[in-house]
Design an enzyme around this catalytic site. Structure first.
Site, PDB file in Angstrom:
ATOM      1  N   ASP A   1      53.841  42.932  42.337  1.00  0.00           N
ATOM      2  CA  ASP A   1      54.679  42.947  41.361  1.00  0.00           C
ATOM      3  C   ASP A   1      54.728  43.576  40.481  1.00  0.00           C
ATOM      4  O   ASP A   1      53.767  42.801  39.672  1.00  0.00           O
ATOM      5  CB  ASP A   1      56.152  41.513  41.804  1.00  0.00           C
ATOM      6  CG  ASP A   1      57.076  41.836  40.879  1.00  0.00           C
ATOM      7  OD1 ASP A   1      57.421  43.090  40.377  1.00  0.00           O
ATOM      8  OD2 ASP A   1      57.902  41.184  40.590  1.00  0.00           O
TER       9      ASP A   1
ATOM     10  N   TYR B   1      53.901  28.482  39.452  1.00  0.00           N
ATOM     11  CA  TYR B   1      54.351  29.447  39.523  1.00  0.00           C
ATOM     12  C   TYR B   1      55.096  31.247  38.636  1.00  0.00           C
ATOM     13  O   TYR B   1      54.992  30.685  38.142  1.00  0.00           O
ATOM     14  CB  TYR B   1      56.226  29.118  39.429  1.00  0.00           C
ATOM     15  CG  TYR B   1      57.218  30.353  40.116  1.00  0.00           C
ATOM     16  CD1 TYR B   1      57.826  30.542  41.655  1.00  0.00           C
ATOM     17  CD2 TYR B   1      58.177  30.894  39.072  1.00  0.00           C
ATOM     18  CE1 TYR B   1      57.985  31.636  41.874  1.00  0.00           C
ATOM     19  CE2 TYR B   1      58.959  31.946  39.882  1.00  0.00           C
ATOM     20  CZ  TYR B   1      59.311  31.468  41.411  1.00  0.00           C
ATOM     21  OH  TYR B   1      59.361  33.030  41.849  1.00  0.00           O
TER      22      TYR B   1
ATOM     23  N   LYS C   1      56.950  34.803  43.332  1.00  0.00           N
ATOM     24  CA  LYS C   1      57.193  35.249  45.317  1.00  0.00           C
ATOM     25  C   LYS C   1      55.562  35.646  45.483  1.00  0.00           C
ATOM     26  O   LYS C   1      55.248  36.680  44.968  1.00  0.00           O
ATOM     27  CB  LYS C   1      58.218  35.782  45.807  1.00  0.00           C
ATOM     28  CG  LYS C   1      59.775  34.343  44.997  1.00  0.00           C
ATOM     29  CD  LYS C   1      59.989  35.475  44.075  1.00  0.00           C
ATOM     30  CE  LYS C   1      61.368  34.738  44.079  1.00  0.00           C
ATOM     31  NZ  LYS C   1      61.873  34.589  42.792  1.00  0.00           N
TER      32      LYS C   1
ATOM     33  N   SER D   1      50.343  50.656  74.490  1.00  0.00           N
ATOM     34  CA  SER D   1      48.837  50.425  74.817  1.00  0.00           C
ATOM     35  C   SER D   1      47.904  49.458  75.173  1.00  0.00           C
ATOM     36  O   SER D   1      46.992  49.664  74.469  1.00  0.00           O
ATOM     37  CB  SER D   1      48.569  52.497  74.631  1.00  0.00           C
ATOM     38  OG  SER D   1      48.723  53.308  74.903  1.00  0.00           O
TER      39      SER D   1
END
Length: 381
Positions: free
Chosen positions: A11, A228, A231, A242
Site C-alpha cells: 500500500d 499501527y 492493514k 491435476s
C-alpha cells in the site's frame, strides 16, 4: 521448466482515503515492473489492485527470495510512492518501512508470497488478494480447500490427493513454524489455525510427493513497525487441478463469508466479501474487507490472464450475506466483538489514549487477574 511465482504487494497511497489506488501510481509501478521484464530479471509480470493496495505478480527462474526480483518490486513501489506523494495521496508510502533495500523486501513492509515448481503440462494458479484484513484471513479457506472433504471432493475421490496435505503454520510473534500433516493431525492443525490472532498458514504441501500447493504472505505490519501503520492486506497463491484441488473447489470456501480481523483502522472484525476487480473498492467504514481472485495459466513462464474469477453471479449471495453481517456488526459500534480484543489493539493508536489515563487507576482492594494473552497458548522449549 522450473518456475518461481512471486507475488509482492504494498500500500503506497490511497485514492481517496483508503478506498482505492490512483491510475497514475499503478501506471508507474507497471512501468518499472516492465523494465525488469525487458532486462530479463523476470519472465513476465501482471500488476493487479485490491482496494488501496497494488500487487506485482511475477514469474522468473531465480528461486524464492531472489534479490534482483525483490529489488525490482522495491524500486517499483518506491517510484509509485513518489507519484503518490506528488498527488498528496493518503498514506503515501505507508508500507515502506525502510529507507534502503537490503537483500529482500521481507521485514521492510511489503507482503510476499512465493513458490517454486516445475511447470506442468497445464499450470493453472489463482492469486487471491485481500484488502482491509490480516494474513490469518486465509486460515479458514486453506483448511477447507486442502483438508475438508465436504468442500473438496477430490480429497475423497481423486487418488492423487487422497493422501492429503501438510500445512506449514507460523507463529507470527515468535517467527517459528510447525508442519502438520492432514488428515492424521487435523485436530492438532485446528488448535493453531483457529487462533487467528497468532497463527497463520504459510504454505501447503502435497503429502504424496512434497510438492508445494499454496503459499501465503504472513507479514504483519504492526509487528514489524512496532505500531499501527496500516492493514496487512495479504496475498495467497494456490495451484489448481491435476493433483491439487479443482478451481471450483478452491473458490468454494468464498461462497459464504466468514469473519476476519481488520476493517476500519485495523481494529475491527468484519466479513470478508468476495468481489470482482471492479468492486474491490472498500468504502463503507473503510470496508467491509474485500478479496479478489485472479486466475492465471502459466505457459512457459508467461502469465496468461488474469481471469476475474469472482465476477460471477454465483457469488452474489455471499456478497449479500457479507453486507448483512456488516450491518449486524456495525450495530456493535465501538463495543467488542466488533472492535478487536485488547491484545489485538496493542499496536493500534488506542495505547496512546490508555497511556494518558493510566495514572487515574487506583487500587480498590480487589484481587487482579492475569491479563488475556499474557503467555496463554505459548509453546515453551
Amino acid at each position: 521448466m522450473k518456475i518461481t511465482l512471486s507475488v509482492i504487494k504494498a500500500d503506497i497511497g490511497g485514492f481517496v482515503g483508503h478506498s482505492t489506488t490512483h491510475p497514475e501510481v499503478v501506471a508507474k509501478v507497471r512501468e518499472v515492473a516492465e523494465t525488469g521484464k525487458e532486462k530479463g530479471t523476470i519472465l513476465d509480470v501482471s500488476v493487479i489492485t485490491c482496494g488501496d493496495d497494488i500487487a506485482m505478480v511475477m514469474t522468473h527462474t531465480q528461486g524464492v527470495d531472489a534479490e534482483p526480483v525483490h529489488k525490482l518490486a522495491w524500486d517499483a513501489f518506491i517510484a509509485g510512492t513518489e507519484v503518490a506523494k506528488r498527488l498528496k495521496l493518503y498514506g503515501a508510502g505507508q508500507d515502506i518501512l525502510s529507507d534502503a533495500f537490503s537483500g529482500n523486501v521481507k521485514g521492510m513492509g511489503p507482503g510476499v508470497a512465493e513458490m517454486e515448481f516445475e511447470e506442468r503440462k497445464s499450470e493453472p494458479v489463482i492469486v487471491f488478494f485481500a484488502d482491509k484484513t490480516a494474513p490469518s484471513a486465509w486460515n479458514l479457506p486453506l483448511y477447507e480447500m486442502f483438508a475438508d472433504p465436504m468442500n473438496t471432493a477430490g480429497l475423497v475421490i481423486d487418488p492423487s490427493m487422497h493422501d492429503g496435505f501438510t500445512f506449514e503454520v507460523m507463529d507470527v510473534y515468535s517467527g517459528k513454524a510447525i508442519l502438520l500433516k492432514t488428515p492424521a493431525e487435523l485436530y492438532d492443525l485446528l488448535v493453531f489455525i483457529g487462533a487467528t490472532s497468532r497463527y497463520v498458514v504459510r504454505a501447503v504441501y502435497r503429502n504424496s510427493d512434497g510438492e508445494i500447493a499454496a503459499a501465503a504472505s504472513t507479514q504483519k505490519l504492526s509487528l514489524m513497525a512496532g505500531r499501527y501503520v496500516g492493514k496487512d492486506d495479504p496475498v495467497l497463491i494456490v495451484r489448481a487441478q491435476s493433483g491439487f484441488p479443482a478451481v471450483g473447489e478452491i473458490l468454494e470456501p468464498f461462497g459464504r463469508p466468514w469473519l476476519v480481523e481488520g476493517w476500519m483502522r485495523g481494529s475491527h472484525t468484519g466479513p470478508l466479501m468476495p468481489v470482482s476487480f471492479s468492486q474491490a473498492k472498500p468504502t463503507r467504514f473503510d470496508g467491509p474487507p474485500r478479496v479478489i481472485a485472479a486466475g492465471y495459466q502459466i505457459c512457459e513462464g508467461r502469465l496468461i490472464g488474469p481471469n476475474d474469477l469472482f465476477d460471477d453471479p454465483a457469488f452474489d449471495v455471499a456478497r449479500e450475506r457479507a453486507a448483512h453481517l456488516a450491518n449486524f456488526l456495525r450495530r456493535q459500534g465501538i463495543f467488542e466483538p466488533h472492535r478487536l480484543p485488547p491484545e489485538e489493539m496493542e499496536y493500534t493508536t488506542l495505547p496512546k489514549v490508555l497511556e494518558k489515563l493510566k495514572d487515574r487507576f487506583k487500587d480498590i482492594g480487589e484481587p487482579g487477574a492475569k491479563a488475556p494473552g499474557s503467555g496463554q497458548g505459548e509453546i515453551h522449549e
